[in-house]
Scaffold this motif. Structure first.
Motif, mmCIF file in Angstrom:
data_model
loop_
_atom_site.group_PDB
_atom_site.id
_atom_site.type_symbol
_atom_site.label_atom_id
_atom_site.label_comp_id
_atom_site.label_asym_id
_atom_site.label_seq_id
_atom_site.Cartn_x
_atom_site.Cartn_y
_atom_site.Cartn_z
ATOM 1 N N TYR A 8 -0.728 6.087 7.035
ATOM 2 C CA TYR A 8 0.687 6.411 6.895
ATOM 3 C C TYR A 8 0.807 7.747 6.153
ATOM 4 O O TYR A 8 0.071 7.996 5.190
ATOM 5 C CB TYR A 8 1.415 5.316 6.112
ATOM 6 N N LEU A 9 1.754 8.575 6.582
ATOM 7 C CA LEU A 9 1.945 9.890 5.978
ATOM 8 C C LEU A 9 3.299 9.966 5.281
ATOM 9 O O LEU A 9 4.290 9.387 5.742
ATOM 10 C CB LEU A 9 1.887 10.993 7.044
ATOM 11 N N ARG A 10 3.307 10.704 4.166
ATOM 12 C CA ARG A 10 4.557 11.020 3.472
ATOM 13 C C ARG A 10 4.599 12.529 3.239
ATOM 14 O O ARG A 10 3.712 13.083 2.575
ATOM 15 C CB ARG A 10 4.664 10.273 2.153
ATOM 16 N N THR A 70 -1.876 2.000 3.622
ATOM 17 C CA THR A 70 -0.760 1.049 3.586
ATOM 18 C C THR A 70 0.545 1.824 3.422
ATOM 19 O O THR A 70 0.534 2.967 2.969
ATOM 20 C CB THR A 70 -0.913 0.060 2.418
ATOM 21 N N PRO A 71 1.680 1.238 3.759
ATOM 22 C CA PRO A 71 2.964 1.933 3.569
ATOM 23 C C PRO A 71 3.197 2.301 2.103
ATOM 24 O O PRO A 71 2.676 1.664 1.189
ATOM 25 C CB PRO A 71 3.988 0.903 4.057
ATOM 26 N N PHE A 72 4.020 3.331 1.895
ATOM 27 C CA PHE A 72 4.300 3.830 0.547
ATOM 28 C C PHE A 72 5.413 3.024 -0.120
ATOM 29 O O PHE A 72 6.248 2.408 0.543
ATOM 30 C CB PHE A 72 4.724 5.296 0.601
ATOM 31 N N GLU A 73 5.396 3.079 -1.446
ATOM 32 C CA GLU A 73 6.504 2.509 -2.204
ATOM 33 C C GLU A 73 7.744 3.357 -1.950
ATOM 34 O O GLU A 73 7.688 4.594 -2.023
ATOM 35 C CB GLU A 73 6.166 2.499 -3.697
ATOM 36 N N PRO A 74 8.885 2.757 -1.641
ATOM 37 C CA PRO A 74 10.086 3.522 -1.273
ATOM 38 C C PRO A 74 10.563 4.457 -2.391
ATOM 39 O O PRO A 74 10.426 4.150 -3.576
ATOM 40 C CB PRO A 74 11.130 2.441 -0.985
ATOM 41 N N THR A 92 3.973 7.927 -5.053
ATOM 42 C CA THR A 92 3.248 8.484 -3.906
ATOM 43 C C THR A 92 1.745 8.371 -4.082
ATOM 44 O O THR A 92 1.025 8.005 -3.154
ATOM 45 C CB THR A 92 3.647 9.958 -3.689
ATOM 46 N N ARG A 93 1.271 8.654 -5.300
ATOM 47 C CA ARG A 93 -0.162 8.532 -5.557
ATOM 48 C C ARG A 93 -0.565 7.119 -5.934
ATOM 49 O O ARG A 93 -1.671 6.681 -5.625
ATOM 50 C CB ARG A 93 -0.582 9.485 -6.696
ATOM 51 N N GLY A 94 0.316 6.420 -6.638
ATOM 52 C CA GLY A 94 -0.010 5.082 -7.114
ATOM 53 C C GLY A 94 -1.030 5.148 -8.229
ATOM 54 O O GLY A 94 -1.203 6.178 -8.891
ATOM 55 N N PHE A 95 -1.723 4.057 -8.456
ATOM 56 C CA PHE A 95 -2.724 3.968 -9.513
ATOM 57 C C PHE A 95 -4.101 4.229 -8.944
ATOM 58 O O PHE A 95 -4.355 4.021 -7.757
ATOM 59 C CB PHE A 95 -2.702 2.583 -10.168
ATOM 60 N N LYS A 96 -5.007 4.651 -9.794
ATOM 61 C CA LYS A 96 -6.390 4.824 -9.377
ATOM 62 C C LYS A 96 -7.020 3.470 -9.073
ATOM 63 O O LYS A 96 -6.647 2.456 -9.651
ATOM 64 C CB LYS A 96 -7.213 5.536 -10.464
ATOM 65 N N LYS A 97 -8.003 3.477 -8.175
ATOM 66 C CA LYS A 97 -8.679 2.234 -7.818
ATOM 67 C C LYS A 97 -9.454 1.680 -9.007
ATOM 68 O O LYS A 97 -10.114 2.399 -9.725
ATOM 69 C CB LYS A 97 -9.642 2.482 -6.652
#
Length: 508
Positions: free
Chosen positions: A402-404, A456-460, A483-488
């Motif tokens: 998925y792209l943003r 996976t889809p992004f957080e809105p 957009t980046r979220g948390f590190k693995k």
């Protein structure tokens, strides 16, 4: 009985092969444990073979991707140090690092090893590239020592040439020395990035700085001037390249020159670029405006810096295949000429753009397990778009994702161009043109196109529609977090990647 045993053994071979143990480095947690960041540089990539390609084709591609990711991680670290001053050194030391870092185009990695694995049952390929930091540090230390020895020898020859009145050969030797200095700047930047030591003993900063002073003074003496007007500077740059290169057969692409250690361009960049192209043609070179597939060509990049009442322009010519520096020159332009002709050399919205760059530089994704690229109809380096010009976007991803797309406008507004745009399997590993086309319009200045991709889809994001576009009403920190979220931190991986294009928009 023997024939029965043989048949049984043959029957078991496929089962044994399918149950073969995957290397531990295919697992995120084990990979981090076996290749600690304190000791290794690592690039890792995996890919589902959704198109049924031969194993060797998939693994060869992944080897290249893993090497690219390893090198990219170093370049991102360099940019972070330059933008954020993460080592908290004094202003002069940090400024010197910023200037030297502009010489870095690529990274030479010694002792680089690559391993691959193909899971036949799942049809997934894996590749890892790694190198010991200690080996790379030793390599760059030795390269600096070798380059300084070459400069010492060359400088003796230069003094003899000047004393004999052989200014043409002296000029050529001085340019050769400048190219060696550019290489040392790159090598020193790599050492600082890998060790965190600004005063690493191999850098030999005093010796290096003395050579720079001597060479600048000799060049000024031979040229009989230390300042040019714009077209004179363009002629000098073209002439300098002509006497450093043995032939003019290889085409040259001139990128728009950038301001200091940023990716920002300006009206001055556009004017100087056009003038240099014209002067190169007059010197017998072939100039190209776009990359040429399957053909060698050179790329001329340049940086310009504020220097009291003048601008210092530093150029470097590289081979595209190896990124090897083959020619270099510096010159100065009078600011008064630019002011009189209303040629802006400092990018618009400079301070605001620097704030955005600092925000992006924190925790940038470099090892997210996904490979993406983005470019425009004008390429992706030092872009300038003029009012009413169309921009077409192309993306390439090595997996379904998925792209943003977020566009950061010059006035600080942020537009959500595309969200959760899905790259399906038929477009994997292919350059795909997005169906939307964008037209350059106000506000003008330095702008950033931010591309993030994940499995996976992004957080809105919270948006508000205006003028047919979705304007984001959250602040930059919230946008980056969502957009980046948390590190693995677990064995469950969400694959991620990010890229940015720096674009300067202006009136014709």
């Amino acid at each position: 009985m023997k024939s029965i045993s043989l048949l049984l053994l043959i029957a078991l071979v496929p089962l044994v092969d399918s149950l073969a143990q995957a290397p531990v480095w295919t697992n995120y947690v084990h990979r981090k444990a076996n290749f600690p960041e304190s000791e290794y540089l690592v690039g890792f990539m995996s890919e589902n073979n959704i198109n049924g390609e031969p194993e060797e084709v998939v693994l060869e591609r992944l080897q290249g991707y893993s090497r690219e990711q390893l090198v990219e991680s170093i370049l991102v670290d360099i940019q972070s140090i330059s933008t954020l001053n993460i080592h908290n050194v004094n202003a002069n030391t940090h400024e010197e690092f910023k200037k030297n870092s502009t010489s870095v185009s690529n990274a030479s990695i010694v002792g680089l090893k690559t391993e691959t694995y193909y899971d036949k049952r799942k049809d997934i390929g894996y590749a890892i590239s790694y190198a010991k930091k200690k080996d790379i540090i030793n390599h760059y230390s030795n390269e600096i020592a070798k380059s300084l020895n070459q400069i010492n020898t060359l400088y003796t020859i230069i003094q003899n040439q000047i004393q004999a009145g052989n200014n043409e050969n002296a000029l050529k030797s001085l340019f050769e020395t400048q190219t060696l200095l550019r290489n040392i700047e790159q090598q020193s930047t790599m050492l600082i990035t890998l060790t965190g030591e600004y005063n690493h003993p191999a850098i030999k900063r005093d010796e290096f700085n003395q050579h720079k002073i001597n060479i600048d003074n000799d060049l000024i003496s031979i040229r009989n001037t230390d300042q040019f007007k714009l077209d004179d500077a363009a002629f000098f740059i073209a002439y300098s390249l002509s006497i450093q290169l043995d032939n003019t057969d290889t085409p040259i692409r001139v990128n728009n020159f950038t301001y200091e250690d940023t990716p920002m361009t300006s009206s001055f960049s556009r004017r100087l670029n056009a003038s240099i192209e014209q002067k190169l043609i007059q010197q017998g070179f072939k100039v190209i405006s776009q990359n040429i597939d399957n053909q060698d060509y050179y790329v001329l990049n340049g940086i310009y810096w504020d220097a009291a009442d003048k601008l210092k322009v530093s150029t470097i010519l590289r081979e595209t295949a190896s990124s090897t520096a083959i020619a270099s020159t510096d010159c100065y332009l009078t600011k008064s000429f630019l002011d009189q002709n209303q040629i802006s050399y400092k990018p618009q919205n400079y301070q605001e753009a620097m704030v955005s760059m600092q925000q992006f530089a924190k925790n940038e994704i470099t090892d997210g397990g996904l490979k993406i690229d983005v470019f425009t109809n004008k390429g992706k380096d030092n872009l300038i778009f003029e009012e009413n010009e169309e921009m077409k976007l192309f993306v390439k991803a090595n997996r379904e994702c998925y792209l943003r797309f977020i566009y950061h406008l010059a006035d600080g507004s942020k537009v959500l161009l595309l969200d959760d745009y899905y790259i399906s399997r038929e477009y994997v590993n292919k350059a795909y043109q997005l169906p939307e086309t964008f037209t350059c319009a106000e506000p003008f200045g330095f702008e950033i196109l931010q591309l993030n991709a994940q499995s996976t889809p992004f957080e809105p994001l919270q948006t508000q529609e205006q003028y047919g576009y979705k304007f984001i009403i959250e602040d930059s920190e919230a946008i980056i977090q969502k957009t980046r979220g948390f590190k693995k931190s677990t064995n469950t991986e969400v694959l991620k990647a990010e890229k940015r294009l720096s674009i300067t928009t202006m009136t014709p």
